[in-house]
Write an enzyme that holds these catalytic residues in place. Structure first.
Site, PDB file in Angstrom:
ATOM      1  CG  HIS A  28      -1.703  -1.181   1.471  1.00  0.00           C
ATOM      2  ND1 HIS A  28      -2.713  -1.556   0.614  1.00  0.00           N
ATOM      3  CD2 HIS A  28      -1.650  -2.139   2.426  1.00  0.00           C
ATOM      4  CE1 HIS A  28      -3.264  -2.680   1.054  1.00  0.00           C
ATOM      5  NE2 HIS A  28      -2.644  -3.050   2.148  1.00  0.00           N
ATOM      6  CG  HIS A  40       2.983   5.371   5.983  1.00  0.00           C
ATOM      7  ND1 HIS A  40       2.769   5.306   7.358  1.00  0.00           N
ATOM      8  CD2 HIS A  40       1.880   5.943   5.466  1.00  0.00           C
ATOM      9  CE1 HIS A  40       1.584   5.792   7.630  1.00  0.00           C
ATOM     10  NE2 HIS A  40       1.027   6.196   6.517  1.00  0.00           N
ATOM     11  CG  HIS A  42      -0.785   8.275   2.248  1.00  0.00           C
ATOM     12  ND1 HIS A  42      -1.593   7.155   2.238  1.00  0.00           N
ATOM     13  CD2 HIS A  42      -0.335   8.389   3.543  1.00  0.00           C
ATOM     14  CE1 HIS A  42      -1.662   6.632   3.456  1.00  0.00           C
ATOM     15  NE2 HIS A  42      -0.896   7.359   4.269  1.00  0.00           N
ATOM     16  CD  GLU A  85      -4.030   9.219   3.310  1.00  0.00           C
ATOM     17  OE1 GLU A  85      -3.657   9.032   4.475  1.00  0.00           O
ATOM     18  OE2 GLU A  85      -4.717   8.399   2.684  1.00  0.00           O
ATOM     19  CG  HIS A 104       0.589   9.937   7.276  1.00  0.00           C
ATOM     20  ND1 HIS A 104      -0.421   9.241   6.643  1.00  0.00           N
ATOM     21  CD2 HIS A 104       0.274  11.248   7.154  1.00  0.00           C
ATOM     22  CE1 HIS A 104      -1.325  10.088   6.184  1.00  0.00           C
ATOM     23  NE2 HIS A 104      -0.914  11.323   6.483  1.00  0.00           N
ATOM     24  CB  THR A 132      -5.869   7.634   6.192  1.00  0.00           C
ATOM     25  OG1 THR A 132      -4.564   7.124   5.871  1.00  0.00           O
ATOM     26  CG2 THR A 132      -5.755   8.875   7.042  1.00  0.00           C
ATOM     27  CB  THR A 133      -4.944   2.366   5.312  1.00  0.00           C
ATOM     28  OG1 THR A 133      -4.202   2.047   6.501  1.00  0.00           O
ATOM     29  CG2 THR A 133      -4.174   3.370   4.503  1.00  0.00           C
TER      30      THR A 133
HETATM   31  N1  LIG Z   1      -2.201   6.334   7.102  1.00  0.00           N
HETATM   32  S1  LIG Z   1      -2.131   6.321   8.681  1.00  0.00           S
HETATM   33  O1  LIG Z   1      -3.384   6.757   9.230  1.00  0.00           O
HETATM   34  O2  LIG Z   1      -0.982   7.049   9.160  1.00  0.00           O
HETATM   35  C1  LIG Z   1      -1.910   4.698   9.209  1.00  0.00           C
HETATM   36  N2  LIG Z   1      -2.690   3.669   8.912  1.00  0.00           N
HETATM   37  C2  LIG Z   1      -2.244   2.497   9.493  1.00  0.00           C
HETATM   38  C3  LIG Z   1      -2.826   1.234   9.402  1.00  0.00           C
HETATM   39  F1  LIG Z   1      -3.938   1.082   8.691  1.00  0.00           F
HETATM   40  C4  LIG Z   1      -2.254   0.139  10.044  1.00  0.00           C
HETATM   41  F2  LIG Z   1      -2.815  -1.085   9.938  1.00  0.00           F
HETATM   42  C5  LIG Z   1      -1.115   0.284  10.773  1.00  0.00           C
HETATM   43  F3  LIG Z   1      -0.566  -0.795  11.378  1.00  0.00           F
HETATM   44  C6  LIG Z   1      -0.525   1.528  10.874  1.00  0.00           C
HETATM   45  F4  LIG Z   1       0.591   1.702  11.579  1.00  0.00           F
HETATM   46  C7  LIG Z   1      -1.097   2.632  10.234  1.00  0.00           C
HETATM   47  S2  LIG Z   1      -0.608   4.268  10.193  1.00  0.00           S
HETATM   48 ZN   LIG Z   2      -0.676   7.268   6.239  1.00  0.00          ZN
END
Ligand SMILES: NS(=O)(=O)c1nc2c(F)c(F)c(F)c(F)c2s1
Ligand SMILES: [Zn+2]
Length: 238
Positions: A62, A92, A94, A104, A117, A176-177
């Site tokens: 992803h 990571h 996006h 995002e 992020h 957000t995922t």
């Molecule tokens: N895009 S995000 O909100 O920063 C974000 N999503 C996730 C997620 F879905 C996970 F399963 C996870 F283990 C994370 F560490 C993050 S961190």
């Molecule tokens: Zn993210």
């Protein structure tokens, strides 16, 4: 994976397997600076990344993720809206397929080319990241916009990825995922950092699929669109 960013498995369908997608504190959101309430009680955020120890970098299907050693408080974020230090777990990105779509969070409808992020968890209150990820005050994610410009940036310690100003917006939201847990205190920096088109193109060379699969799917547009605010307040640091 049972979710993605395509026509058959994209953000508008995630609610089928993850009903919380229609929850009351989903992320990302469109930030309206004029309606964000300035909160003088919001202090500065403090980032201690000097002893940060990255473990690996991976394409998780992803995004591209850099994981950190989080067995102690060597790399933490604290202050601002946070009641205690949160440990750096991973960062990571996006991004979009081209141009300036890809972030995002948006600011008055304006998207940036990408969004970084930095994911932290509340190791004071919770034993593991997994447990924190499902708690309303379990995670703190620092969002930093990446704006395309003709510049280069060296390989980095996350510290040098930061813009000069740490002024931020903050609100209570979610991952957000999928699994989209409503466990994130979002801290979004107002000032973007600059990355070159060359760097952006490197993201776009990543694949959603494995190298060996016949249908090579280029990883792009791995961002969720803004979600309803549902009465939430967005606060602004000074
Ligand atoms: N895009 S995000 O909100 O920063 C974000 N999503 C996730 C997620 F879905 C996970 F399963 C996870 F283990 C994370 F560490 C993050 S961190
Ligand atoms: Zn993210």
């Amino acid at each position: 994976h049972d979710w993605g960013y395509g026509v058959e498995d994209g953000p508008s369908l995630w609610h089928q397997n993850y009903p919380i997608a229609k929850g009351s504190r989903q992320s990302p959101i469109d930030i309206l600076p004029q309606t964000a309430s300035h909160d003088p009680s919001l202090g500065p955020i403090a980032l201690k990344y000097d002893q940060c120890t990255s473990i690996n970098i991976a394409n998780n299907g992803h995004s591209v993720v850099v994981e950190f050693e989080d067995s102690d408080d060597r790399s933490v974020i604290q202050g601002g809206p946070l009641d205690n230090p949160y440990r750096l777990k991973q960062f990571h990105f996006h991004w979009g397929g081209k141009g300036c779509r890809g972030s995002e969070h948006t600011v008055e409808g304006h998207s940036y080319a990408s969004e970084l992020h930095l994911v932290h968890w509340n190791a004071v209150k919770y034993e593991t990241f997994g447990e924190a990820a499902t708690a309303p005050d379990g995670l703190a994610v620092l969002g930093i916009f990446l704006e395309g410009s003709v510049t280069d940036f060296k390989s980095f310690n996350p510290k040098c990825l930061l813009p000069s100003s740490l002024h931020y917006w903050t609100y209570l939201g979610s991952l957000t995922t999928p699994p989209l847990h409503e466990s994130v205190t979002w801290i979004v920096l107002k000032e973007p950092i600059a990355v070159s088109e060359k760097q952006m193109s490197k993201f776009r060379m990543l694949l959603f699929t494995g190298e060996e699969e016949d249908q090579r799917m280029r990883m792009e547009n791995n961002f969720r669109p803004p979600q309803p605010l549902k009465g939430r307040k967005v606060r602004s640091s000074n």
